[in-house]
Write a protein that holds these residues in place. Sequence first.
Motif, PDB file in Angstrom:
ATOM      1  N   ILE A   1       0.841  -1.200   0.000  1.00  0.00           N
ATOM      2  CA  ILE A   1       0.000   0.000   0.000  1.00  0.00           C
ATOM      3  C   ILE A   1       0.877   1.251   0.000  1.00  0.00           C
ATOM      4  O   ILE A   1       0.618   2.217  -0.721  1.00  0.00           O
ATOM      5  CB  ILE A   1      -0.955  -0.022   1.213  1.00  0.00           C
ATOM      6  N   GLY A   2       1.941   1.214   0.781  1.00  0.00           N
ATOM      7  CA  GLY A   2       2.853   2.357   0.820  1.00  0.00           C
ATOM      8  C   GLY A   2       3.565   2.580  -0.504  1.00  0.00           C
ATOM      9  O   GLY A   2       3.673   3.716  -0.989  1.00  0.00           O
ATOM     10  N   LYS A   3       4.040   1.499  -1.102  1.00  0.00           N
ATOM     11  CA  LYS A   3       4.803   1.621  -2.346  1.00  0.00           C
ATOM     12  C   LYS A   3       3.933   2.053  -3.521  1.00  0.00           C
ATOM     13  O   LYS A   3       4.425   2.683  -4.468  1.00  0.00           O
ATOM     14  CB  LYS A   3       5.484   0.290  -2.674  1.00  0.00           C
ATOM     15  N   THR A   4       2.652   1.683  -3.489  1.00  0.00           N
ATOM     16  CA  THR A   4       1.757   2.057  -4.592  1.00  0.00           C
ATOM     17  C   THR A   4       1.081   3.407  -4.341  1.00  0.00           C
ATOM     18  O   THR A   4       0.365   3.909  -5.213  1.00  0.00           O
ATOM     19  CB  THR A   4       0.671   0.985  -4.806  1.00  0.00           C
ATOM     20  N   GLY A   5       1.278   3.978  -3.147  1.00  0.00           N
ATOM     21  CA  GLY A   5       0.675   5.269  -2.839  1.00  0.00           C
ATOM     22  C   GLY A   5      -0.833   5.213  -2.777  1.00  0.00           C
ATOM     23  O   GLY A   5      -1.521   6.181  -3.131  1.00  0.00           O
ATOM     24  N   THR A   6      -1.360   4.064  -2.326  1.00  0.00           N
ATOM     25  CA  THR A   6      -2.809   3.891  -2.271  1.00  0.00           C
ATOM     26  C   THR A   6      -3.279   3.823  -0.824  1.00  0.00           C
ATOM     27  O   THR A   6      -2.480   3.864   0.110  1.00  0.00           O
ATOM     28  CB  THR A   6      -3.223   2.613  -3.026  1.00  0.00           C
ATOM     29  N   ARG A   7      -4.613   3.681  -0.638  1.00  0.00           N
ATOM     30  CA  ARG A   7      -5.182   3.732   0.707  1.00  0.00           C
ATOM     31  C   ARG A   7      -5.509   2.365   1.290  1.00  0.00           C
ATOM     32  O   ARG A   7      -5.648   2.224   2.510  1.00  0.00           O
ATOM     33  CB  ARG A   7      -6.452   4.587   0.699  1.00  0.00           C
ATOM     34  N   ASN A   8      -5.646   1.369   0.436  1.00  0.00           N
ATOM     35  CA  ASN A   8      -5.983   0.041   0.929  1.00  0.00           C
ATOM     36  C   ASN A   8      -5.526  -1.000  -0.088  1.00  0.00           C
ATOM     37  O   ASN A   8      -5.052  -0.657  -1.176  1.00  0.00           O
ATOM     38  CB  ASN A   8      -7.496  -0.086   1.198  1.00  0.00           C
ATOM     39  N   ARG A   9      -5.680  -2.261   0.250  1.00  0.00           N
ATOM     40  CA  ARG A   9      -5.149  -3.313  -0.631  1.00  0.00           C
ATOM     41  C   ARG A   9      -5.940  -3.444  -1.931  1.00  0.00           C
ATOM     42  O   ARG A   9      -5.380  -3.863  -2.950  1.00  0.00           O
ATOM     43  CB  ARG A   9      -5.090  -4.652   0.105  1.00  0.00           C
ATOM     44  N   THR A  10      -7.232  -3.074  -1.905  1.00  0.00           N
ATOM     45  CA  THR A  10      -8.011  -3.117  -3.148  1.00  0.00           C
ATOM     46  C   THR A  10      -7.466  -2.100  -4.150  1.00  0.00           C
ATOM     47  O   THR A  10      -7.269  -2.408  -5.325  1.00  0.00           O
ATOM     48  CB  THR A  10      -9.494  -2.822  -2.860  1.00  0.00           C
ATOM     49  N   GLU A  11      -7.200  -0.880  -3.666  1.00  0.00           N
ATOM     50  CA  GLU A  11      -6.612   0.143  -4.534  1.00  0.00           C
ATOM     51  C   GLU A  11      -5.200  -0.260  -4.959  1.00  0.00           C
ATOM     52  O   GLU A  11      -4.785  -0.018  -6.095  1.00  0.00           O
ATOM     53  CB  GLU A  11      -6.568   1.486  -3.814  1.00  0.00           C
ATOM     54  N   ALA A  12      -4.451  -0.861  -4.042  1.00  0.00           N
ATOM     55  CA  ALA A  12      -3.080  -1.287  -4.356  1.00  0.00           C
ATOM     56  C   ALA A  12      -3.085  -2.336  -5.462  1.00  0.00           C
ATOM     57  O   ALA A  12      -2.253  -2.301  -6.379  1.00  0.00           O
ATOM     58  CB  ALA A  12      -2.404  -1.840  -3.105  1.00  0.00           C
ATOM     59  N   LEU A  13      -4.034  -3.273  -5.380  1.00  0.00           N
ATOM     60  CA  LEU A  13      -4.148  -4.314  -6.403  1.00  0.00           C
ATOM     61  C   LEU A  13      -4.476  -3.694  -7.760  1.00  0.00           C
ATOM     62  O   LEU A  13      -3.879  -4.055  -8.789  1.00  0.00           O
ATOM     63  CB  LEU A  13      -5.237  -5.314  -5.998  1.00  0.00           C
ATOM     64  N   HIS A  14      -5.406  -2.750  -7.767  1.00  0.00           N
ATOM     65  CA  HIS A  14      -5.783  -2.076  -9.017  1.00  0.00           C
ATOM     66  C   HIS A  14      -4.593  -1.329  -9.611  1.00  0.00           C
ATOM     67  O   HIS A  14      -4.336  -1.405 -10.817  1.00  0.00           O
ATOM     68  CB  HIS A  14      -6.942  -1.112  -8.751  1.00  0.00           C
ATOM     69  N   GLU A  15      -3.850  -0.613  -8.773  1.00  0.00           N
ATOM     70  CA  GLU A  15      -2.722   0.148  -9.255  1.00  0.00           C
ATOM     71  C   GLU A  15      -1.597  -0.763  -9.776  1.00  0.00           C
ATOM     72  O   GLU A  15      -1.005  -0.492 -10.823  1.00  0.00           O
ATOM     73  CB  GLU A  15      -2.176   1.043  -8.135  1.00  0.00           C
ATOM     74  N   ALA A  16      -1.342  -1.840  -9.071  1.00  0.00           N
ATOM     75  CA  ALA A  16      -0.295  -2.774  -9.496  1.00  0.00           C
ATOM     76  C   ALA A  16      -0.645  -3.420 -10.839  1.00  0.00           C
ATOM     77  O   ALA A  16       0.216  -3.599 -11.712  1.00  0.00           O
ATOM     78  CB  ALA A  16      -0.073  -3.856  -8.435  1.00  0.00           C
ATOM     79  N   ARG A  17      -1.918  -3.745 -11.016  1.00  0.00           N
ATOM     80  CA  ARG A  17      -2.347  -4.315 -12.306  1.00  0.00           C
ATOM     81  C   ARG A  17      -2.277  -3.259 -13.404  1.00  0.00           C
ATOM     82  O   ARG A  17      -1.886  -3.576 -14.539  1.00  0.00           O
ATOM     83  CB  ARG A  17      -3.761  -4.866 -12.170  1.00  0.00           C
ATOM     84  N   HIS A  18      -2.672  -2.045 -13.083  1.00  0.00           N
ATOM     85  CA  HIS A  18      -2.631  -0.962 -14.076  1.00  0.00           C
ATOM     86  C   HIS A  18      -1.213  -0.723 -14.565  1.00  0.00           C
ATOM     87  O   HIS A  18      -0.975  -0.466 -15.751  1.00  0.00           O
ATOM     88  CB  HIS A  18      -3.217   0.311 -13.468  1.00  0.00           C
ATOM     89  N   GLN A  19      -0.249  -0.812 -13.665  1.00  0.00           N
ATOM     90  CA  GLN A  19       1.154  -0.588 -14.012  1.00  0.00           C
ATOM     91  C   GLN A  19       1.800  -1.808 -14.684  1.00  0.00           C
ATOM     92  O   GLN A  19       2.891  -1.712 -15.228  1.00  0.00           O
ATOM     93  CB  GLN A  19       1.959  -0.230 -12.753  1.00  0.00           C
ATOM     94  N   GLY A  20       1.085  -2.961 -14.642  1.00  0.00           N
ATOM     95  CA  GLY A  20       1.669  -4.166 -15.238  1.00  0.00           C
ATOM     96  C   GLY A  20       2.656  -4.858 -14.324  1.00  0.00           C
ATOM     97  O   GLY A  20       3.470  -5.657 -14.780  1.00  0.00           O
ATOM     98  N   TRP A  21       2.583  -4.589 -13.003  1.00  0.00           N
ATOM     99  CA  TRP A  21       3.514  -5.218 -12.065  1.00  0.00           C
ATOM    100  C   TRP A  21       3.068  -6.615 -11.675  1.00  0.00           C
ATOM    101  O   TRP A  21       3.849  -7.395 -11.137  1.00  0.00           O
ATOM    102  CB  TRP A  21       3.664  -4.345 -10.824  1.00  0.00           C
ATOM    103  N   LEU A  22       1.790  -6.933 -11.896  1.00  0.00           N
ATOM    104  CA  LEU A  22       1.265  -8.260 -11.556  1.00  0.00           C
ATOM    105  C   LEU A  22       0.937  -9.024 -12.823  1.00  0.00           C
ATOM    106  O   LEU A  22       0.516  -8.425 -13.818  1.00  0.00           O
ATOM    107  CB  LEU A  22       0.007  -8.140 -10.701  1.00  0.00           C
TER     108      LEU A  22
END
Length: 210
Positions: free
Chosen positions: A189-210
Amino acid sequence: MPRDHRPATSVRVLLAEDQGMMRGALALLLGMEPDIEVVAQVAAGDVIVDTALLHRPDVALLDIELPGMSGLDAAAELRAQVPDCRVLILTTFGRPGYLRRAMEAGAAGFLVKDGPVEELASAIRRVLTGETVVDPALAAAALSAGPSPLSARECDVLRASADGATVADIAVRLHLSESTVRNHLSAVIGKTGTRNRTEALHEARHQGWL
């Protein structure tokens, strides 16, 4: 063109695409090239390696988002089990993180699907000569984006949370303690700059990290 009329150096291509219409269109268009032959078509990632072992293609053209196994994971398996087969990733999602992961998996090229078929045919020929072919705009974006900030274990934990699993569920699934899972999720959550794990998952997928 009938096989008998193809040149002796015809390039054998395996095509992996889960959307039937797209797969059929690509196979038809590539088959019109005088020196390219689509020898196998699959709709799922977990049959790519077995199909390649059976048909021995020169080039595997893989989508990323496939049922069973992603094209990126299949690319890594192909490198290990069918090393003579060159891999081209063809995707709708031109994400910098995907490009980096594709190269790490041993792919020889990465193109987005909205390009002309002539460009794709040229890329197939070029990777056979040892070239690496990457969409120029995507290459520039990947360089500016830098590597993924997430560790392999953090990615594992984030993937395991995708179906709404609890911390306890994730701990059991990955053989970790619950406190370790919480620490990994907090770091993500800290590394993705998001507020929770749902947002972190969305951001990681958007960036192509997952």
